[in-house]
Design an enzyme around this catalytic site. Structure first.
Site, PDB file in Angstrom:
ATOM      1  N   GLY A  15      37.114  44.364  56.983  1.00 19.36           N
ATOM      2  CA  GLY A  15      36.805  43.218  58.129  1.00 19.36           C
ATOM      3  C   GLY A  15      35.358  43.406  58.396  1.00 19.36           C
ATOM      4  O   GLY A  15      34.725  44.496  58.849  1.00 19.36           O
ATOM      5  N   ARG A  19      34.381  40.258  66.494  1.00 23.76           N
ATOM      6  CA  ARG A  19      34.148  40.192  67.851  1.00 23.76           C
ATOM      7  C   ARG A  19      33.730  41.457  68.824  1.00 23.76           C
ATOM      8  O   ARG A  19      33.570  41.521  69.607  1.00 23.76           O
ATOM      9  CB  ARG A  19      35.797  40.279  68.403  1.00 23.76           C
ATOM     10  N   TYR A 374       6.562  72.688  69.890  1.00 21.55           N
ATOM     11  CA  TYR A 374       5.863  71.682  68.964  1.00 21.55           C
ATOM     12  C   TYR A 374       4.622  71.475  69.274  1.00 21.55           C
ATOM     13  O   TYR A 374       4.169  71.460  70.444  1.00 21.55           O
ATOM     14  CB  TYR A 374       6.940  70.681  69.546  1.00 21.55           C
TER      15      TYR A 374
END
Length: 455
Positions: A15, A19, A374
């Site tokens: 399907g 909707r 980092y």
């Protein structure tokens, strides 16, 4: 001992779900952190299906990948044309020809059906039925197909628009899912015609076909909440609410305390031990386990984290994937931890970020500490030894190691390794100028007065 019955599950997932108003296929939307399709496949697998065919639409490879994530041996069948549910099931024709004792037909957008219910459908086949239909007592049956029973047999499924007034008074409705005898499944499915206004092949006609051949059809009843399908966002929210209701009850039944259950949200795989206390407004994403005796304070968020026995978290904490808190470790308010192990009894009490790190047993991390993991290109690791003390407002620039028992002075920026039991201070030297503040105030006031006089 009876021989084990073989089982094929056919899961319809073709399907489009228009909707939902989404670029994602409907069956990939999630309930409890797992896709609708994942729920259906996991349930049929737990019910004993050793083989599965997932019927998908053309150009929906992402649905196929999701199917094989949850059921690695699942085969994919493409429904090129959408000509009804029976037509979709026959996309698995080659698998049906291999021969199975039981055939389950499930839907990828019906995520709440329990494994026990699928097992009960199979039990109906083992008892001699050729078709077992899943039904429910509807609070409002309008629009549903009615199940017409007589003497314990299912005589017919009558669509609402075709039902008489007497039949419309029936509240036993068709949930759509069913099980078919593997020995007769292909025969029944191939006999279904398209002589209807829509020119489609309806799976519900399997009952009429079976009855016309003198075969037995029966009904298995399930709660209406269990057979809830998802066609739009509102129905998705209803399914989520039902999933959470079940999960909260299961967690409490296993010995955890939820102070305000309706405010706590779990994922499909959340593991919660005994004597765990969870305060209000907490969210558990996938991959979280909480060991016995842990305390989760309010407004905390978790994903991919392991929380050890008697550990304490929050309030307002965030534990990201790869976090492991050992026994009696603490991650306090406004603490964020990612890809880090916090040792036994270690404390990360407040206002701190720990990422890509190891914190040893009984270490103490002061407020405002951050691991600078980092550099804009690569992530590096910080190691903090057992019993180490990191003063407040410190920045540990990875890769760096703080030895066992070492101290880092408050406000330090640490760029080099610190030896065990050493004191490291990485900050500018304090300078004091006597009377400077008084002279500054006096000079500032004089300038302000002069400016005002000039105006």
């Amino acid at each position: 001992m009876q021989p084990t019955r073989s089982c094929l599950a056919i899961v319809l997932a073709a399907g489009e779900g228009t909707r939902m108003k989404s670029q994602r296929p409907k069956v990939l939307h999630e309930v409890g952190g797992r896709s609708l399709l994942g729920h259906a496949l996991s349930a049929v697998a737990e019910a004993g299906a050793e083989a599965a065919v997932v019927v998908i639409g053309p150009d929906r490879s992402e649905v196929g990948r999701e199917a094989q994530h949850w059921f690695p041996t699942a085969e994919l069948a493409i429904q090129q044309e959408r000509r009804g549910t029976a037509h979709a099931v026959l996309a698995a024709r080659e698998s049906l020809r291999r021969g199975y004792d039981d055939v389950i037909v499930a839907f990828g957008d019906t995520p709440l059906v329990l494994p026990e219910t699928f097992a009960a459908l199979r039990a109906g086949l083992a008892a001699g039925a050729a078709v077992v239909v899943l039904g429910f007592e509807a609070q409002d049956p309008t629009g549903y197909g009615r199940l017409i029973e007589r003497n314990g047999e299912l005589e017919a499924i009558v669509e609402h628009k075709d039902a008489t007034e007497q039949q419309r008074a029936i509240t036993l409705c068709n949930a759509g899912l069913m099980a078919l005898s593997g020995a007769r499944a292909l025969e029944i499915l191939e006999a279904i015609g398209d002589d209807n206004a829509q020119g489609e092949f309806y799976l519900t006609d399997a009952v009429a076909v079976a009855r016309s051949r003198g075969l037995s059809a029966t009904v298995l009843r399930a709660p209406e909440s269990e057979v809830h399908g998802v066609n739009d966002r509102a129905q998705l929210a209803v399914a989520e609410a039902e999933f959470q209701r079940r999960k909260r009850l299961a967690v409490m039944a296993e010995g955890a305390t939820l102070i305000a259950p309706e405010t706590v949200f779990f994922s499909f795989d959340t593991q919660v031990g005994r004597d765990v206390l969870i305060e209000p407004n907490c969210f558990f994403g996938p991959g979280v386990s909480i060991a016995d005796g842990a305390v989760i304070h309010a407004f905390s968020h978790f994903e991919g984290a392991e929380i050890g026995p008697a550990a304490m978290v929050g309030p307002f904490a965030r534990l990201r994937p790869g976090t492991k808190l050992a026994e009696k470790a603490k991650a306090g308010n406004f603490v964020e931890i990612k890809a880090a192990e916090i040792g036994v009894g270690a404390k990360v009490n407040h206002l701190t970020y720990i990422g890509d790190a190891s914190v040893g047993a009984a270490a103490n991390i002061g407020a405002g500490t951050i691991t600078c993991n980092y550099d804009g290109f690569l992530k590096s690791r910080t190691t903090i030894g057992a019993g180490a003390f990191i003063g407040s407002n410190s920045a540990l620039v990875a890769p760096v190691t703080i030895g066992d028992g070492a101290y880092v002075g408050s406000g330090s920026v640490i760029t080099n390794d610190v030896a065990p039991d050493a004191l490291a201070i990485g900050r500018g030297q304090q300078v004091e100028k006597a009377g400077w503040a008084k002279r500054f105030r006096e000079a500032s006031l004089a300038r302000k007065a002069a400016k005002k006089a000039a105006e």
